[in-house]
Design a protein around this motif. Structure first.
Motif, PDB file in Angstrom:
ATOM      1  N   THR A 130      49.650  50.334  31.380  1.00 58.46           N
ATOM      2  CA  THR A 130      48.563  49.677  32.102  1.00 58.46           C
ATOM      3  C   THR A 130      47.231  49.963  31.428  1.00 58.46           C
ATOM      4  OG1 THR A 130      48.214  51.548  33.601  1.00 58.46           O
ATOM      5  CG2 THR A 130      49.805  49.881  34.299  1.00 58.46           C
ATOM      6  N   ALA A 131      46.304  49.042  31.619  1.00 57.08           N
ATOM      7  CA  ALA A 131      44.950  49.207  31.075  1.00 57.08           C
ATOM      8  C   ALA A 131      44.008  48.345  31.891  1.00 57.08           C
ATOM      9  CB  ALA A 131      44.896  48.784  29.607  1.00 57.08           C
ATOM     10  N   ALA A 132      42.734  48.686  31.834  1.00 57.74           N
ATOM     11  CA  ALA A 132      41.711  47.878  32.498  1.00 57.74           C
ATOM     12  C   ALA A 132      40.527  47.744  31.558  1.00 57.74           C
ATOM     13  CB  ALA A 132      41.275  48.533  33.803  1.00 57.74           C
ATOM     14  N   PHE A 133      39.938  46.575  31.575  1.00 59.49           N
ATOM     15  CA  PHE A 133      38.741  46.302  30.785  1.00 59.49           C
ATOM     16  C   PHE A 133      37.712  45.789  31.771  1.00 59.49           C
ATOM     17  CE2 PHE A 133      42.542  45.866  28.316  1.00 59.49           C
ATOM     18  CZ  PHE A 133      42.284  46.691  27.237  1.00 59.49           C
ATOM     19  N   VAL A 134      36.749  46.630  32.074  1.00 58.59           N
ATOM     20  CA  VAL A 134      35.845  46.389  33.185  1.00 58.59           C
ATOM     21  C   VAL A 134      34.404  46.378  32.692  1.00 58.59           C
ATOM     22  CG1 VAL A 134      35.076  47.282  35.421  1.00 58.59           C
ATOM     23  CG2 VAL A 134      37.460  47.570  34.720  1.00 58.59           C
ATOM     24  N   SER A 135      33.637  45.421  33.170  1.00 62.41           N
ATOM     25  CA  SER A 135      32.220  45.415  32.817  1.00 62.41           C
ATOM     26  C   SER A 135      31.323  45.441  34.050  1.00 62.41           C
ATOM     27  CB  SER A 135      31.880  44.192  31.962  1.00 62.41           C
ATOM     28  OG  SER A 135      32.086  43.020  32.709  1.00 62.41           O
ATOM     29  N   GLY A 136      31.887  45.315  35.233  1.00 58.04           N
ATOM     30  CA  GLY A 136      31.077  45.280  36.442  1.00 58.04           C
ATOM     31  C   GLY A 136      30.856  46.661  37.030  1.00 58.04           C
ATOM     32  N   PHE A 137      29.612  46.980  37.314  1.00 55.68           N
ATOM     33  CA  PHE A 137      29.271  48.287  37.883  1.00 55.68           C
ATOM     34  C   PHE A 137      30.066  48.623  39.140  1.00 55.68           C
ATOM     35  CE2 PHE A 137      26.791  50.835  40.879  1.00 55.68           C
ATOM     36  CZ  PHE A 137      26.706  52.019  40.166  1.00 55.68           C
ATOM     37  N   PRO A 138      30.282  47.691  40.084  1.00 60.24           N
ATOM     38  CA  PRO A 138      31.016  48.064  41.300  1.00 60.24           C
ATOM     39  C   PRO A 138      32.443  48.531  41.048  1.00 60.24           C
ATOM     40  CG  PRO A 138      29.857  46.001  41.635  1.00 60.24           C
ATOM     41  CD  PRO A 138      29.766  46.322  40.160  1.00 60.24           C
ATOM     42  N   LEU A 139      32.967  48.314  39.843  1.00 62.85           N
ATOM     43  CA  LEU A 139      34.330  48.732  39.531  1.00 62.85           C
ATOM     44  C   LEU A 139      34.375  49.924  38.587  1.00 62.85           C
ATOM     45  CD1 LEU A 139      35.890  45.184  39.132  1.00 62.85           C
ATOM     46  CD2 LEU A 139      35.725  46.613  41.175  1.00 62.85           C
ATOM     47  N   ASP A 140      33.264  50.617  38.462  1.00 63.34           N
ATOM     48  CA  ASP A 140      33.155  51.774  37.585  1.00 63.34           C
ATOM     49  C   ASP A 140      34.120  52.880  38.017  1.00 63.34           C
ATOM     50  OD1 ASP A 140      31.150  52.949  35.430  1.00 63.34           O
ATOM     51  OD2 ASP A 140      31.561  54.550  36.884  1.00 63.34           O
ATOM     52  N   ARG A 141      34.528  53.688  37.066  1.00 65.02           N
ATOM     53  CA  ARG A 141      35.467  54.777  37.340  1.00 65.02           C
ATOM     54  C   ARG A 141      34.961  55.743  38.397  1.00 65.02           C
ATOM     55  NH1 ARG A 141      37.607  57.167  32.871  1.00 65.02           N
ATOM     56  NH2 ARG A 141      37.119  55.332  31.680  1.00 65.02           N
ATOM     57  N   ARG A 142      33.662  55.877  38.535  1.00 62.75           N
ATOM     58  CA  ARG A 142      33.118  56.812  39.542  1.00 62.75           C
ATOM     59  C   ARG A 142      33.503  56.404  40.957  1.00 62.75           C
ATOM     60  NH1 ARG A 142      26.930  55.874  38.415  1.00 62.75           N
ATOM     61  NH2 ARG A 142      27.814  55.010  36.545  1.00 62.75           N
TER      62      ARG A 142
END
Length: 147
Positions: A130-142
């Protein structure tokens, strides 16, 4: 799977695309037989209206890559939302729970708890990479979306 909303926050062409490409994600053996698994791709796009996507009827050639995924995978006609916000909507998509179940209520101040099992964890347990490619702040790892 549920996504998207009144503002069409996420037009997730849930290109949960079984067989999104010609290969498979991997194979296992069971009793000597080779079992293949379909590739699975979840695409979510924040604040994109379905009316601007070719596979949903938009006439201009504005989304050729998305349209190609839709042709080769599974395209959903209807999308529902439990919350009109990116974070809680994605928490619902990934856990199959409503905000009351997963506890993620807003785009800030909440973290997806470890008790809320995600689809990525289930896929990983089943042997998928699995992997994720995220650019949106609301989906940040924090916010707990890095599982």
């Amino acid at each position: 799977m549920r996504l998207c909303g009144t503002r069409l926050i996420v037009v997730a062409m849930l290109a949960v695309a079984a067989g999104c490409r010609s290969g498979t994600s991997g194979s296992n053996t069971q009793g000597g037989a080779v079992l293949t698994r379909p590739d699975v791709l979840l695409v979510t796009i924040d604040t994109l209206r379905a009316g601007r996507i070719g596979s949903y009827g938009y006439a201009a050639p504005a989304t050729p890559a998305i349209d190609g995924l839709a042709r080769r995978g599974i395209r959903f006609e209807t999308a529902l939302v439990h919350a009109p916000l990116t974070g809680p909507s994605h928490a619902s998509i990934l856990t199959g729970q409503t905000p009351l179940g997963h506890g993620f209520r807003n785009n800030s101040g909440f973290v997806l708890t470890p008790q809320a099992r995600t689809a990525a964890e289930d896929f990983r347990q089943a042997g998928y990479r699995t992997a994720a490619f995220v650019s949106g702040f609301p989906l940040d790892r924090r916010f707990g979306f890095d599982r």
